[in-house]
Design a protein around this motif. Sequence first.
Motif, PDB file in Angstrom:
ATOM      1  N   VAL A 207      -8.932  90.558 -19.092  1.00  0.00           N
ATOM      2  CA  VAL A 207      -8.831  89.666 -20.000  1.00  0.00           C
ATOM      3  C   VAL A 207      -7.607  88.619 -19.212  1.00  0.00           C
ATOM      4  N   ALA A 208      -7.962  87.392 -19.283  1.00  0.00           N
ATOM      5  CA  ALA A 208      -6.997  86.392 -18.582  1.00  0.00           C
ATOM      6  C   ALA A 208      -6.631  85.194 -19.545  1.00  0.00           C
ATOM      7  N   GLY A 209      -5.495  84.740 -19.795  1.00  0.00           N
ATOM      8  CA  GLY A 209      -5.536  83.559 -20.595  1.00  0.00           C
ATOM      9  C   GLY A 209      -6.002  83.777 -21.831  1.00  0.00           C
ATOM     10  N   GLY A 210      -6.119  85.015 -22.505  1.00  0.00           N
ATOM     11  CA  GLY A 210      -6.597  85.200 -23.864  1.00  0.00           C
ATOM     12  C   GLY A 210      -8.221  85.340 -23.720  1.00  0.00           C
ATOM     13  N   ARG A 211      -8.834  85.398 -22.824  1.00  0.00           N
ATOM     14  CA  ARG A 211     -10.573  85.191 -22.718  1.00  0.00           C
ATOM     15  C   ARG A 211     -10.850  86.456 -21.941  1.00  0.00           C
ATOM     16  N   ARG A 226     -19.177  85.609 -21.098  1.00  0.00           N
ATOM     17  CA  ARG A 226     -19.292  86.556 -22.417  1.00  0.00           C
ATOM     18  C   ARG A 226     -19.627  87.875 -22.168  1.00  0.00           C
ATOM     19  N   VAL A 227     -18.548  88.701 -22.753  1.00  0.00           N
ATOM     20  CA  VAL A 227     -18.866  90.317 -22.840  1.00  0.00           C
ATOM     21  C   VAL A 227     -19.107  90.628 -24.121  1.00  0.00           C
ATOM     22  N   ALA A 228     -20.262  91.240 -24.260  1.00  0.00           N
ATOM     23  CA  ALA A 228     -20.803  91.875 -25.857  1.00  0.00           C
ATOM     24  C   ALA A 228     -20.678  93.307 -25.693  1.00  0.00           C
ATOM     25  N   LEU A 229     -19.690  94.101 -26.509  1.00  0.00           N
ATOM     26  CA  LEU A 229     -19.691  95.442 -26.425  1.00  0.00           C
ATOM     27  C   LEU A 229     -20.668  95.783 -27.357  1.00  0.00           C
ATOM     28  N   CYS A 230     -21.293  96.981 -26.963  1.00  0.00           N
ATOM     29  CA  CYS A 230     -22.543  97.680 -27.805  1.00  0.00           C
ATOM     30  C   CYS A 230     -22.642  98.988 -27.341  1.00  0.00           C
ATOM     31  N   ALA A 231     -21.608  99.748 -27.513  1.00  0.00           N
ATOM     32  CA  ALA A 231     -21.473 101.088 -27.006  1.00  0.00           C
ATOM     33  C   ALA A 231     -21.128 102.198 -28.054  1.00  0.00           C
ATOM     34  N   ALA A 232     -21.483 101.911 -29.319  1.00  0.00           N
ATOM     35  CA  ALA A 232     -21.599 103.113 -30.400  1.00  0.00           C
ATOM     36  C   ALA A 232     -20.244 103.486 -30.405  1.00  0.00           C
ATOM     37  N   GLY A 233     -20.297 104.967 -30.336  1.00  0.00           N
ATOM     38  CA  GLY A 233     -19.236 105.909 -30.344  1.00  0.00           C
ATOM     39  C   GLY A 233     -18.015 105.487 -29.485  1.00  0.00           C
ATOM     40  N   HIS A 234     -18.180 104.894 -28.517  1.00  0.00           N
ATOM     41  CA  HIS A 234     -17.342 104.711 -27.157  1.00  0.00           C
ATOM     42  C   HIS A 234     -16.861 103.232 -27.382  1.00  0.00           C
ATOM     43  N   SER A 235     -17.391 102.440 -28.202  1.00  0.00           N
ATOM     44  CA  SER A 235     -16.967 101.136 -28.419  1.00  0.00           C
ATOM     45  C   SER A 235     -15.431 100.771 -28.378  1.00  0.00           C
ATOM     46  N   SER A 236     -14.763 101.831 -29.035  1.00  0.00           N
ATOM     47  CA  SER A 236     -13.216 101.659 -29.206  1.00  0.00           C
ATOM     48  C   SER A 236     -12.485 101.928 -27.983  1.00  0.00           C
ATOM     49  N   VAL A 237     -13.279 102.909 -27.250  1.00  0.00           N
ATOM     50  CA  VAL A 237     -12.604 103.218 -25.797  1.00  0.00           C
ATOM     51  C   VAL A 237     -12.586 102.104 -24.984  1.00  0.00           C
ATOM     52  N   VAL A 238     -13.795 101.424 -24.937  1.00  0.00           N
ATOM     53  CA  VAL A 238     -14.080 100.154 -23.950  1.00  0.00           C
ATOM     54  C   VAL A 238     -13.294  99.003 -24.476  1.00  0.00           C
ATOM     55  N   ALA A 239     -12.959  98.859 -25.805  1.00  0.00           N
ATOM     56  CA  ALA A 239     -12.225  97.621 -26.335  1.00  0.00           C
ATOM     57  C   ALA A 239     -10.814  97.741 -26.021  1.00  0.00           C
ATOM     58  N   ARG A 240     -10.414  99.077 -26.057  1.00  0.00           N
ATOM     59  CA  ARG A 240      -8.851  99.358 -25.685  1.00  0.00           C
ATOM     60  C   ARG A 240      -8.462  98.901 -24.448  1.00  0.00           C
ATOM     61  N   THR A 347     -14.090  88.744 -31.769  1.00  0.00           N
ATOM     62  CA  THR A 347     -12.998  89.384 -31.731  1.00  0.00           C
ATOM     63  C   THR A 347     -11.590  88.525 -31.294  1.00  0.00           C
ATOM     64  N   PRO A 348     -10.478  88.844 -31.679  1.00  0.00           N
ATOM     65  CA  PRO A 348      -9.531  88.166 -31.190  1.00  0.00           C
ATOM     66  C   PRO A 348      -9.144  87.663 -29.644  1.00  0.00           C
ATOM     67  N   VAL A 349     -10.137  88.302 -29.064  1.00  0.00           N
ATOM     68  CA  VAL A 349     -10.140  87.979 -27.661  1.00  0.00           C
ATOM     69  C   VAL A 349     -11.362  86.866 -27.332  1.00  0.00           C
ATOM     70  N   ASP A 350     -11.153  85.806 -27.039  1.00  0.00           N
ATOM     71  CA  ASP A 350     -12.348  84.815 -26.712  1.00  0.00           C
ATOM     72  C   ASP A 350     -13.012  85.232 -25.725  1.00  0.00           C
ATOM     73  N   GLY A 351     -14.581  85.127 -26.037  1.00  0.00           N
ATOM     74  CA  GLY A 351     -15.579  85.578 -25.240  1.00  0.00           C
ATOM     75  C   GLY A 351     -15.838  86.870 -25.026  1.00  0.00           C
ATOM     76  N   PHE A 389     -19.455  91.310 -42.048  1.00  0.00           N
ATOM     77  CA  PHE A 389     -19.145  92.535 -41.214  1.00  0.00           C
ATOM     78  C   PHE A 389     -18.175  91.927 -40.265  1.00  0.00           C
ATOM     79  N   SER A 390     -17.346  90.935 -40.564  1.00  0.00           N
ATOM     80  CA  SER A 390     -16.586  90.485 -39.403  1.00  0.00           C
ATOM     81  C   SER A 390     -15.283  91.427 -39.294  1.00  0.00           C
ATOM     82  N   LEU A 391     -14.548  91.519 -38.148  1.00  0.00           N
ATOM     83  CA  LEU A 391     -13.399  92.300 -37.978  1.00  0.00           C
ATOM     84  C   LEU A 391     -12.193  91.917 -38.716  1.00  0.00           C
ATOM     85  N   GLU A 392     -12.192  90.659 -39.269  1.00  0.00           N
ATOM     86  CA  GLU A 392     -11.116  90.190 -39.995  1.00  0.00           C
ATOM     87  C   GLU A 392     -10.980  91.018 -41.580  1.00  0.00           C
ATOM     88  N   ARG A 393     -12.310  91.384 -41.784  1.00  0.00           N
ATOM     89  CA  ARG A 393     -12.230  92.109 -43.152  1.00  0.00           C
ATOM     90  C   ARG A 393     -11.376  93.042 -43.792  1.00  0.00           C
TER      91      ARG A 393
END
Length: 410
Positions: A207-211, A226-240, A347-351, A389-393
Amino acid sequence: MSTEQPGAVPPEHPDRLWDSPEPRGSYDVVIVGGGGHALATAYYLARDHGITDVAVLEKGWLAGGNMARNTTIIRSNYLLEESAGIYEHSLKLWEGLEEDLGYPILFSQRGVLNLAHSLQDVRDGVRRVNANRLNGVDAEWLGPEEVKEVCPIVEVSPDARHPVLGATYQPRAGIARHDHVAWGFARAAAALGVHLIEHCEVTGVEVAGGRARAVRTTRGRISADRVALCAAGHSSVVARTAGLALPLQSHALQALVSDLLEPVHPTVVMSNAVHVYVSQAHKGELVMGAGVDACNSYRQRGAFHVIERQMAAALELFPVFARAHVLRTWAGVVDVSPDASPVVGLTPVDGLYVNCGWGTGGFKATPGAGWCYAHTIAHGEPHPLNAPFSLERFTTGALVDEHGAAAVAH
């Protein structure tokens, strides 16, 4: 039925359904994860939005995670309007998917029964049937004898340990062959120009410049618009790795199969109260699932105490199963959100986009989730079906709480 897709480009190796290209240095879209949702997303990006500069990155082999470890139940009889909307859209896609992909997915609409064992179960079930009908979803309430007509092997005696007081019934629900679904989507996506790259683990998101700018993998750095996370149970690990904390917990969800049997089980039966759900696969084995293991884990195996409870309840509901033998057991890693509903959107991270939190309901949502996710990525905003089903909810409080109403597993 022909398995040739009109306009499809044959793979370089005729004994494979898709090629295995080397990863390029950059793509328009990189999808992290190679399961059913990822493959469906890539297919719909290419088919519906003309975005073919796409790479699907899988750390193992395609569809070797939860897609290969679920119990293949497909239904749309959810309580809440938001959930019913996206799952009913998915079910309608399932009904034409074999023709769409030009590949046999063995979709069998044999119906699903959700059993009621208490007066509260009955109230909840009748409420769900009424809500389903209001949302245009096929649903019926059956009494014990009607349950017996649909599935003769269910024990409906009032003296049973788990008396059956009735059940909800969705006739259009059913099962499909999970590996065929994955292969069909993979073949069709590859024919449209998508790169399917196996044995390429994503170790970080840059991530650079918020993107989001790129992903780091075991096969080199790959930049992406654009990066699209789709890793089921490991999504949180990659997102971190992108500095994003997702509100998910990962658990092992256990399942098992019996040895091969003659046809004895004509439908799908689920029991939320006793954590048992069972169907009979096309080859003849009984496919059974249990509840989620309470411990957080990334292990793809279950625990004996879960199997023991599951078998005890199953034998009470299906005495005929006493003659069957357990062939093998396994577990998938499910990602569960605070309101038991998925997270699909920006997500809050652009792209950076995310598709996760499906918990125990991911397989049935495969085409619908991929369709909505592709729309979100292509347009930079969610489709009305996945907008709730947004993250903001989780900060606004607009939860889609499907605890209990969604049933224990799918």
